[in-house]
Design an enzyme around this catalytic site. Structure first.
Site: not given
Ligand code: TRH
Length: 356
Positions: A15, A260
């Site tokens: 999010d 996402e």
């Molecule tokens: O963390 P997520 O599982 O988030 C999810 C999604 O938002 C989904 O739509 C929602 O329904 C759920 O949460 C509740 O996965 P996502 O979407 O890939 O978000 C991770 C964020 O973290 C992404 O912007 C990448 C960032 N990230 C970093 O900045 N550094 C890191 O080391 C890692 C592993 C991720």
């Protein structure tokens, strides 16, 4: 124009990750004035860290309550209000909009989906009793919906191995020369231990980069140590910035991503990936995954289709890893198609055009 983005953090990082990436794009690429009101500033600040100060200082990251606290001058009326993932606006903030001389437009920014039905709902009005106009906005892959949040586009080749981010240098020095590299960012429900044992049994030299918190998932630090042959090395990463994570995705031969935002980043990295979709109670996530695979595999051979579907539904690597080369070729082609279809600038640009 002035944008207020409301970000309610359900769980995980996505999010905040999506809201921050959108704010960053609107502000630094499209010259917009952006504020984010968030109910978990610590997580938002974590995602916003590691970005150039000149970009970050242009965006106001504010606690949720600031959106209606009268302590400060009455909140400046925005031109656009983004309800990220359908979060409800604070009542008192909304009341403030009623007395605004010029009413803003409210956008309900939905979750990214590849499902066909979103084309009927995208950009449709969502009439509200308070009379301020509100619209649905669906990010997606089809041309007639909201597009993908692409920025910054990791241009192929610029993220070269030479630019090892500072907080990954020590880890990078431990990589086995010539070994395959895989990054892992999945949900706790994945059969990760079994998956890694099966992968190790294939005998190839592979370095597995476990993103923040995944080593604990594998009880790596407990007596139930996972027993892996030495050809498979597990390396634990800290939580790095979004741009550093893009770099890791581009330097790996295979990535497991989730949710996402990392799902889109893996596609932009042009490498084969497993999308561990956010599990939903009514198994709606299986429909969402199938809808994506329909698009992703439209031009794939039958062998590649079977291998990719197996991998994405957590079949063991020994069942599909032999297709990695053809999958790599396919991933590069898919990246090219994505960028072609989103050459109008994707989600941020389409939002601007819609409200403009
Ligand atoms: O963390 P997520 O599982 O988030 C999810 C999604 O938002 C989904 O739509 C929602 O329904 C759920 O949460 C509740 O996965 P996502 O979407 O890939 O978000 C991770 C964020 O973290 C992404 O912007 C990448 C960032 N990230 C970093 O900045 N550094 C890191 O080391 C890692 C592993 C991720």
């Amino acid at each position: 124009m002035r944008w207020d983005i409301f970000c309610q953090i359900v769980d995980n990082y996505g999010d905040a990750g999506v809201c921050w990436r959108l704010a960053r794009s609107l502000s630094s690429l499209h010259g917009q004035e952006v504020r984010i009101f968030c109910d978990d500033l610590a997580t938002l600040n974590l995602l916003a860290s590691g970005v150039d100060e000149s970009i970050k200082q242009k965006i106001d990251l504010l606690p949720w309550e600031e959106s209606f606290s009268n302590a400060r001058h009455p909140v400046k009326t925005p031109d656009v209000v983004i309800e990220a993932f359908g979060c409800e606006l604070p009542e008192r903030y909304l009341a403030g909009l009623f007395i605004a001389p010029v009413k803003p437009i409210i956008i309900n920014l939905e979750y990214l989906s590849a499902e066909p039905w979103i084309t009927e709902f995208h950009a449709k009005a969502s009439p509200q009793s308070h009379g301020i106009s509100k619209y649905f906005f669906f990010p997606g892959f089809q041309p007639e919906v909201g597009g993908l949040l692409l920025d910054p586009i990791p241009l192929e080749g610029t993220l070269t191995a030479q630019q090892i981010p500072p907080d990954l240098q020590e880890l990078w020095s431990m990589l086995q020369p010539g070994a395959k590299r895989m990054s892992i960012f999945c949900y706790p429900g994945a059969p990760l231990r079994k998956w890694l044992e099966d992968l190790a049994a294939l005998g190839e030299d592979i370095d597995v980069l476990l993103t923040h918190g995944h080593a604990e998932l594998l009880n790596l630090y407990s007596e139930k140590q996972i027993a892996l042959p030495k050809n498979l090395q597990l390396l634990s990463m800290p939580f790095v910035s979004q741009d550093e994570y893009d770099w890791v995705l581009s330097q790996c031969d295979f990535n497991i991503v989730r949710g996402e935002d990392s799902f889109v980043r893996a596609q932009l990295a042009g490498k084969p990936f497993i999308w561990h979709i956010y599990p939903q109670a009514d198994r709606a996530h299986e429909v969402k995954l199938a809808a994506f695979l329909d698009l992703y595999l439209e031009e794939a051979t039958q062998d590649l289709r079977l291998a990719t579907i197996a991998a994405m539904t957590w079949a063991m690597p020994s069942e599909w890893l032999k297709s990695l080369d053809s999958w790599t070729t396919h991933s590069k082609a898919w990246r090219g198609q994505l960028l072609e279809k989103q050459r109008d600038g994707g989600l941020a640009a389409r939002l601007l055009r819609f409200v403009g």
